[in-house]
Design a protein around this motif. Structure first.
Motif, PDB file in Angstrom:
ATOM      1  N   GLN A  13       0.822  -1.207   0.000  1.00 29.32           N
ATOM      2  CA  GLN A  13       0.000   0.000   0.000  1.00 29.32           C
ATOM      3  C   GLN A  13       0.857   1.257   0.000  1.00 29.32           C
ATOM      4  OE1 GLN A  13      -3.958  -0.672   2.252  1.00 29.32           O
ATOM      5  NE2 GLN A  13      -2.408  -1.735   3.450  1.00 29.32           N
ATOM      6  N   GLY A  14       0.270   2.318  -0.495  1.00 28.59           N
ATOM      7  CA  GLY A  14       0.954   3.600  -0.464  1.00 28.59           C
ATOM      8  C   GLY A  14       0.749   4.356  -1.759  1.00 28.59           C
ATOM      9  N   ILE A  15       1.473   5.440  -1.859  1.00 31.73           N
ATOM     10  CA  ILE A  15       1.419   6.259  -3.059  1.00 31.73           C
ATOM     11  C   ILE A  15       2.740   6.083  -3.803  1.00 31.73           C
ATOM     12  CG2 ILE A  15       1.127   8.596  -3.973  1.00 31.73           C
ATOM     13  CD1 ILE A  15      -0.804   9.137  -1.794  1.00 31.73           C
ATOM     14  N   TRP A  16       2.642   5.625  -5.033  1.00 37.90           N
ATOM     15  CA  TRP A  16       3.805   5.229  -5.835  1.00 37.90           C
ATOM     16  C   TRP A  16       3.784   5.975  -7.171  1.00 37.90           C
ATOM     17  CZ3 TRP A  16       6.697   1.637  -3.110  1.00 37.90           C
ATOM     18  CH2 TRP A  16       6.023   0.877  -2.139  1.00 37.90           C
ATOM     19  N   PRO A  17       4.118   7.267  -7.175  1.00 39.26           N
ATOM     20  CA  PRO A  17       4.021   8.008  -8.433  1.00 39.26           C
ATOM     21  C   PRO A  17       5.066   7.535  -9.447  1.00 39.26           C
ATOM     22  CG  PRO A  17       4.410   9.484  -6.542  1.00 39.26           C
ATOM     23  CD  PRO A  17       4.628   8.089  -6.069  1.00 39.26           C
ATOM     24  N   GLY A  18       4.703   7.608 -10.719  1.00 40.11           N
ATOM     25  CA  GLY A  18       5.637   7.218 -11.771  1.00 40.11           C
ATOM     26  C   GLY A  18       6.680   8.306 -11.997  1.00 40.11           C
ATOM     27  N   ASN A  19       7.827   7.876 -12.484  1.00 32.33           N
ATOM     28  CA  ASN A  19       8.922   8.785 -12.818  1.00 32.33           C
ATOM     29  C   ASN A  19       9.211   8.665 -14.298  1.00 32.33           C
ATOM     30  OD1 ASN A  19      11.377  10.282 -12.882  1.00 32.33           O
ATOM     31  ND2 ASN A  19      12.526   8.382 -12.591  1.00 32.33           N
ATOM     32  N   MET A  20       9.071   9.766 -15.007  1.00 28.36           N
ATOM     33  CA  MET A  20       9.293   9.767 -16.447  1.00 28.36           C
ATOM     34  C   MET A  20      10.778   9.936 -16.745  1.00 28.36           C
ATOM     35  SD  MET A  20       7.766  12.350 -19.308  1.00 28.36           S
ATOM     36  CE  MET A  20       8.933  13.593 -18.827  1.00 28.36           C
ATOM     37  N   GLY A  21      11.572   8.969 -16.323  1.00 31.84           N
ATOM     38  CA  GLY A  21      13.010   9.137 -16.510  1.00 31.84           C
ATOM     39  C   GLY A  21      13.624   8.125 -17.448  1.00 31.84           C
ATOM     40  N   GLN A  33       8.094   5.046  -3.628  1.00 28.06           N
ATOM     41  CA  GLN A  33       7.027   5.536  -2.749  1.00 28.06           C
ATOM     42  C   GLN A  33       7.243   7.016  -2.420  1.00 28.06           C
ATOM     43  OE1 GLN A  33       6.132   4.003   1.509  1.00 28.06           O
ATOM     44  NE2 GLN A  33       4.647   3.039   0.144  1.00 28.06           N
ATOM     45  N   ASN A  34       6.162   7.774  -2.407  1.00 27.24           N
ATOM     46  CA  ASN A  34       6.229   9.184  -2.015  1.00 27.24           C
ATOM     47  C   ASN A  34       4.962   9.535  -1.266  1.00 27.24           C
ATOM     48  OD1 ASN A  34       6.362  11.931  -1.722  1.00 27.24           O
ATOM     49  ND2 ASN A  34       6.854  12.378  -3.856  1.00 27.24           N
ATOM     50  N   SER A  35       5.039   9.456   0.066  1.00 30.28           N
ATOM     51  CA  SER A  35       3.830   9.718   0.843  1.00 30.28           C
ATOM     52  C   SER A  35       3.483  11.200   0.889  1.00 30.28           C
ATOM     53  CB  SER A  35       3.959   9.138   2.254  1.00 30.28           C
ATOM     54  OG  SER A  35       5.258   9.321   2.736  1.00 30.28           O
ATOM     55  N   ASN A  36       4.349  12.067   0.336  1.00 29.12           N
ATOM     56  CA  ASN A  36       4.027  13.497   0.255  1.00 29.12           C
ATOM     57  C   ASN A  36       3.307  13.857  -1.029  1.00 29.12           C
ATOM     58  OD1 ASN A  36       5.233  14.279   2.701  1.00 29.12           O
ATOM     59  ND2 ASN A  36       7.243  14.152   1.741  1.00 29.12           N
ATOM     60  N   TYR A  37       3.220  12.908  -1.947  1.00 29.83           N
ATOM     61  CA  TYR A  37       2.602  13.197  -3.244  1.00 29.83           C
ATOM     62  C   TYR A  37       1.092  13.262  -3.052  1.00 29.83           C
ATOM     63  CZ  TYR A  37       1.542  12.809  -8.253  1.00 29.83           C
ATOM     64  OH  TYR A  37       1.101  13.035  -9.529  1.00 29.83           O
ATOM     65  N   GLN A  38       0.509  14.372  -3.471  1.00 31.05           N
ATOM     66  CA  GLN A  38      -0.927  14.520  -3.306  1.00 31.05           C
ATOM     67  C   GLN A  38      -1.652  14.068  -4.576  1.00 31.05           C
ATOM     68  OE1 GLN A  38      -2.081  18.560  -2.310  1.00 31.05           O
ATOM     69  NE2 GLN A  38      -3.894  17.881  -1.210  1.00 31.05           N
ATOM     70  N   MET A  39      -2.507  13.058  -4.427  1.00 30.38           N
ATOM     71  CA  MET A  39      -3.338  12.621  -5.554  1.00 30.38           C
ATOM     72  C   MET A  39      -4.454  13.667  -5.698  1.00 30.38           C
ATOM     73  SD  MET A  39      -2.458   9.421  -6.678  1.00 30.38           S
ATOM     74  CE  MET A  39      -3.925   8.581  -7.263  1.00 30.38           C
ATOM     75  N   ILE A  40      -4.536  14.290  -6.849  1.00 29.89           N
ATOM     76  CA  ILE A  40      -5.539  15.335  -7.059  1.00 29.89           C
ATOM     77  C   ILE A  40      -6.444  14.899  -8.201  1.00 29.89           C
ATOM     78  CG2 ILE A  40      -5.866  17.767  -7.707  1.00 29.89           C
ATOM     79  CD1 ILE A  40      -3.063  18.274  -6.468  1.00 29.89           C
ATOM     80  N   GLU A  41      -7.714  15.198  -8.083  1.00 38.04           N
ATOM     81  CA  GLU A  41      -8.686  14.800  -9.108  1.00 38.04           C
ATOM     82  C   GLU A  41      -8.293  15.358 -10.474  1.00 38.04           C
ATOM     83  OE1 GLU A  41     -13.169  14.948  -8.429  1.00 38.04           O
ATOM     84  OE2 GLU A  41     -12.934  16.546  -9.905  1.00 38.04           O
ATOM     85  N   TYR A  42      -8.320  14.501 -11.467  1.00 32.68           N
ATOM     86  CA  TYR A  42      -8.075  14.945 -12.844  1.00 32.68           C
ATOM     87  C   TYR A  42      -9.365  14.662 -13.604  1.00 32.68           C
ATOM     88  CZ  TYR A  42      -5.647  15.620 -17.302  1.00 32.68           C
ATOM     89  OH  TYR A  42      -5.249  16.084 -18.538  1.00 32.68           O
ATOM     90  N   ALA A  43     -10.255  15.656 -13.616  1.00 26.54           N
ATOM     91  CA  ALA A  43     -11.587  15.419 -14.144  1.00 26.54           C
ATOM     92  C   ALA A  43     -11.641  15.342 -15.668  1.00 26.54           C
ATOM     93  CB  ALA A  43     -12.562  16.466 -13.617  1.00 26.54           C
ATOM     94  N   CYS A  44     -10.772  15.979 -16.391  1.00 21.35           N
ATOM     95  CA  CYS A  44     -10.652  15.863 -17.866  1.00 21.35           C
ATOM     96  C   CYS A  44     -11.898  16.195 -18.696  1.00 21.35           C
ATOM     97  CB  CYS A  44     -10.089  14.501 -18.255  1.00 21.35           C
ATOM     98  SG  CYS A  44      -9.228  14.519 -19.859  1.00 21.35           S
ATOM     99  N   HIS A  45     -12.778  15.222 -18.899  1.00 22.23           N
ATOM    100  CA  HIS A  45     -13.954  15.419 -19.760  1.00 22.23           C
ATOM    101  C   HIS A  45     -14.765  16.636 -19.335  1.00 22.23           C
ATOM    102  CE1 HIS A  45     -17.628  14.636 -21.976  1.00 22.23           C
ATOM    103  NE2 HIS A  45     -18.306  14.425 -20.862  1.00 22.23           N
ATOM    104  N   GLU A  46     -14.875  16.834 -18.026  1.00 23.27           N
ATOM    105  CA  GLU A  46     -15.725  17.904 -17.520  1.00 23.27           C
ATOM    106  C   GLU A  46     -15.196  19.291 -17.902  1.00 23.27           C
ATOM    107  OE1 GLU A  46     -14.747  15.224 -16.011  1.00 23.27           O
ATOM    108  OE2 GLU A  46     -16.514  14.236 -15.134  1.00 23.27           O
ATOM    109  N   GLY A  47     -13.896  19.381 -18.174  1.00 19.88           N
ATOM    110  CA  GLY A  47     -13.306  20.682 -18.494  1.00 19.88           C
ATOM    111  C   GLY A  47     -12.746  20.725 -19.911  1.00 19.88           C
ATOM    112  N   ASN A  48     -13.211  19.833 -20.745  1.00 21.77           N
ATOM    113  CA  ASN A  48     -12.605  19.644 -22.065  1.00 21.77           C
ATOM    114  C   ASN A  48     -13.091  20.669 -23.083  1.00 21.77           C
ATOM    115  OD1 ASN A  48     -11.044  18.552 -24.073  1.00 21.77           O
ATOM    116  ND2 ASN A  48     -12.164  16.621 -24.227  1.00 21.77           N
ATOM    117  N   TYR A  49     -12.742  21.920 -22.883  1.00 22.21           N
ATOM    118  CA  TYR A  49     -13.073  22.974 -23.839  1.00 22.21           C
ATOM    119  C   TYR A  49     -12.437  22.683 -25.197  1.00 22.21           C
ATOM    120  CZ  TYR A  49     -14.505  26.355 -20.149  1.00 22.21           C
ATOM    121  OH  TYR A  49     -15.124  27.017 -19.116  1.00 22.21           O
ATOM    122  N   ALA A  50     -11.279  22.065 -25.161  1.00 25.02           N
ATOM    123  CA  ALA A  50     -10.499  21.907 -26.385  1.00 25.02           C
ATOM    124  C   ALA A  50     -11.258  21.147 -27.464  1.00 25.02           C
ATOM    125  CB  ALA A  50      -9.189  21.192 -26.078  1.00 25.02           C
ATOM    126  N   MET A  51     -12.061  20.164 -27.074  1.00 22.59           N
ATOM    127  CA  MET A  51     -12.755  19.367 -28.083  1.00 22.59           C
ATOM    128  C   MET A  51     -13.646  20.250 -28.946  1.00 22.59           C
ATOM    129  SD  MET A  51     -13.200  16.541 -29.527  1.00 22.59           S
ATOM    130  CE  MET A  51     -12.313  15.477 -28.426  1.00 22.59           C
TER     131      MET A  51
END
Lengths: 260, 139, 335
Positions: C42-50, C301-319
């Motif tokens: 368990q925990g928060i395991w953010p990916g690293n684009m390296g 693991q990074n327990s300081n990483y805050q998971m924030i909602e990424y709503a996407c479709h709801e704000g998709n002006y670009a389409m």
């Protein structure tokens, strides 16, 4: 089905600086809310008392009509401020295109709880997730020290704690864009919801939510619904990724017209 | 694409290349590279939404007429993890925006460059590995 | 999957972990257990684009960079970080149509030369002729590698990411320019794997039940897990043929691209030390690639990483903007 004794083992906490009642709470085995739950009823159509009525799209015939339902609002009254009451009427009139559900927008809290779709509670001793089949919405209930909403979101920021055998979830940071139902009941970005999840036997959770929003309502008000455990063998969430079902509604007007 | 990103990648050879550069959508699809704009205006609202934030600014034209423009920004999640909040950009703040206008002719532009009046870039900073957002539990 | 393959993969994974300094010793790490006795991941395991998906061809079979090469990469990252944090735009900076660099979260360089660890050359196996034909004929960004191709007749010409539908199972985990949050929560009989972008959560049952019937298809497939020692093995089937492995739209060099509904994924989650979770996946789609291939993504693991909602479709002006922009340009041309 797994029972509460699995949660009898509790991590040892440093109890020295915590008041006695909080110590007792911390040591108490937690109710087991794990499972797949779903509401049965018509609250998603209309959270207040209603007879059956024609849906927003007559072409769907009886399929698109709202069944009758007894409301889930205590006292059946939603105490709108005058301007908000007018907005609610407007929402209802325009609901076919303005109901965020029609657009496959996330339902927010509390609507996610009583959508006609299952949701799953994944409860570990430290964290609780609520995973909704509708639109792949989900939220994490923070069970540690309460955190401030980093920004306004559709599903809000949820801080949870145990009070006796009840999971109390305080939801803030809601963006005010979700509705309460298909009838146009709504709130603003000052919406504050306090939810209470209480097991009633192994296969039911009694859910209550207190709603307050000084910009929309003259006082707080309460809703309550039972949530039933999905009892099918191998019950699981499937996908309702409804963006594709909403694209024609949202973007059809911008498509290239092929017929000339 | 002649951004600083591709310049760095080119000089680094393949060291940091072959990783996604622009997430979400192609700006070429939304904006017209033949319609550069340079806007100066005051913030009326900022939408902290995904996939992209939008900053609304009131731009006063040469004729004194005020037009409201929408400027496309990045995902707020990154900004929040870097420590920025809604209060980091107050209504009324003057911004200098360089970008390209939307193909559909609306008063929308992408915020390729957004700075304060003094030239300081909006929401920049915090990309280095010692930033709290980048800390891992091994550090 | 052969035992020899698995052994060589875990040896490689350990080598990568050791080289990166993330794994402290060769001694096998025993993770703590949950109260009900499952290994605790368990925990928060953010990916690293390296790490790129595919290995640069000149590196051939080298799975790891040398100390010198790695030091060069770290120096590059340091320089990039300095550029990124420059508060003032330089006078002569050209403003391109692309996004500014500080919209992204930079990855930390790793010693791993590619996410692909099998085939041994770190590159994708060849496509089947069937799949080559599909990609050649597919419209728009639909499931193929690379950016949008220029058609904008309808929302269907946009890829799944632009449409905010889904990035698919692996697309939601393979690290990209930002929002690489992953969270794992366990409960008796389940492991939940929650991804930030675009808000997916797979709740994986461990009770040995069969997959759902074949007529049910899902973007995220249908997952079933079990523990093999301290490794969580998850088999996923029942995919639609609408998604890609990878970005599903952002498009980057080496993006594996569209897969068929015949795809079977086997994920292996192993906590190799207190703060490292090795995430290894074998991709088996005989309709698309001529042989299976495997990626390894170590997650820190990074327990300081805050998971924030990424709503996407709801704000998709670009389409709406992309489509109306195309209509405006057509109208202007026809004048």
């Amino acid at each position: 089905m797994l029972n509460s004794s699995l949660f009898a083992t509790v991590a040892v906490l440093s109890l020295a600086a915590i008041p006695a009642s909080a110590q007792a709470q911390a040591a108490r085995p937690k109710p087991n809310l794990n499972g797949i739950w779903e509401y049965i009823g018509t609250a998603n159509w209309d959270i207040q008392d209603h007879s059956a009525y024609q849906g927003p799209l007559q072409d769907l015939g009886a399929i698109g009509a709202a069944p009758a339902g007894q409301g889930i609002v205590e006292g059946n009254e939603i105490p709108y401020l005058p301007a908000a009451a007018a907005k609610k009427k407007q929402n209802f009139a325009n609901r076919r295109t303005t109901d965020p559900e029609a657009k496959c927008y996330m339902p927010g809290i509390p609507r996610a709880t009583y959508m006609p779709f299952p949701f799953q509670i994944v409860q570990s001793p430290k964290d609780i997730l609520m995973v909704y089949e509708y639109a792949s919405a989900n939220r994490a209930i923070n069970m540690g020290k309460p955190i401030e909403a980093p920004t306004d979101t559709w599903m809000g920021t949820s801080n949870g704690r145990w009070e006796g055998d009840t999971l109390v979830v305080d939801v803030t940071g809601l963006n005010g864009l979700a509705w309460f139902d298909r009838a146009g009941n709504f709130a603003s970005d000052q919406l504050h919801v306090v939810e209470r999840f209480t097991k009633a036997g192994n296969d039911r959770i009694n859910y209550e939510a207190t709603i307050e929003d000084p910009k929309t309502f003259s006082r707080s008000w309460k809703i309550s619904v039972p949530l039933y455990r999905r009892a099918e063998k191998n019950a699981q969430l499937l996908e309702f990724k409804c963006v594709e079902f909403a694209e024609e509604l949202l973007y059809g007007q911008f498509k290239k017209q092929t017929s000339k | 694409m002649r951004t600083r990103i591709s310049v760095v990648f080119a000089s680094a050879g393949l060291l940091l290349a072959a990783v996604p550069v622009s997430a979400h959508h192609a700006f070429q699809a939304e904006y017209d590279d033949k319609k550069p704009v340079h806007l100066k205006g005051k913030v009326t609202e900022m939408e902290w939404i995904n996939p992209h934030s939008w900053i609304h600014i009131d731009v006063v034209g040469a004729d004194g007429k005020v037009t409201n423009w929408m400027v496309e920004g990045g995902s707020p999640n990154i900004m929040i993890r870097r420590g920025f909040t809604k209060r980091s950009l107050e209504v009324g703040t003057e911004l200098d925006v360089q970008g390209y206008q939307a193909k559909n002719g609306e008063n929308k532009a992408n915020g390729s460059s957004i700075t304060f009046k003094d030239g300081k870039k909006l929401f920049v900073g915090g990309s280095n590995p010692d930033d709290p957002g980048a800390k891992t539990d091994t550090k | 999957m052969s035992r020899r393959f698995l052994t060589s993969m875990s040896a490689l994974a350990v080598a990568i972990g050791l080289a990166s300094g993330q794994v402290k010793s060769v001694k096998t790490y025993t993770p703590p257990k949950t109260p009900w006795g499952d290994p605790d991941i368990q925990g928060i395991w953010p990916g690293n684009m390296g790490t790129p998906m595919q290995r640069p061809a000149n590196l051939k079979d080298r799975a790891l960079y040398t100390d010198e090469e790695f030091a060069q990469r770290q120096e590059q990252a340091r320089k990039q970080a300095l550029t990124d944090t420059q508060e003032f735009a330089s006078e002569n900076a050209k403003v391109s149509i692309g996004p500014p660099s500080y919209w992204t979260e930079r990855g930390k360089p790793t010693r791993q030369t590619s996410l692909i660890v099998d085939p041994p050359d770190g590159r994708l196996p060849p496509l089947t002729p069937e799949e080559q034909k599909f990609r050649k004929e597919a419209r728009g960004g639909r499931g193929v590698t690379g950016e949008w191709r220029g058609e904008a007749d309808s929302y269907e010409d946009m890829n799944l990411y632009y449409r905010c539908i889904s990035r698919g199972l692996l697309g939601s985990v393979i690290p990209v320019v930002y929002n690489n949050g992953n969270q794992i929560v366990q409960s008796p009989g389940y492991v939940a794997f929650r991804n930030e972008m675009i808000h997916e959560t797979r709740v994986i049952p461990l009770d040995g039940r069969p997959h759902v019937g074949s007529s049910i298809q899902m973007y995220m497939g249908d997952s079933r897990g079990h523990w093999e020692g301290n490794t969580l093995v998850v088999e996923t089937t029942n995919f639609t043929d609408k998604t890609s492995i990878g970005s599903n739209g952002a498009g980057y060099p080496g993006d594996p691209g569209h897969h068929s509904a015949a795809l079977r994924l086997t994920e292996r989650f192993t906590r190799v030390d207190a703060t490292t979770l090795n995430y290894q996946v074998t991709i088996d789609d005989p309709k698309t690639w001529t042989k299976p291939w495997t990626i390894l993504i170590p997650l820190a693991q990074n327990s300081n990483y805050q998971m924030i909602e990424y709503a996407c479709h709801e704000g998709n002006y670009a389409m709406g903007d992309i489509l109306s922009g195309a209509r405006a340009q057509e109208a202007a041309k026809s004048k």
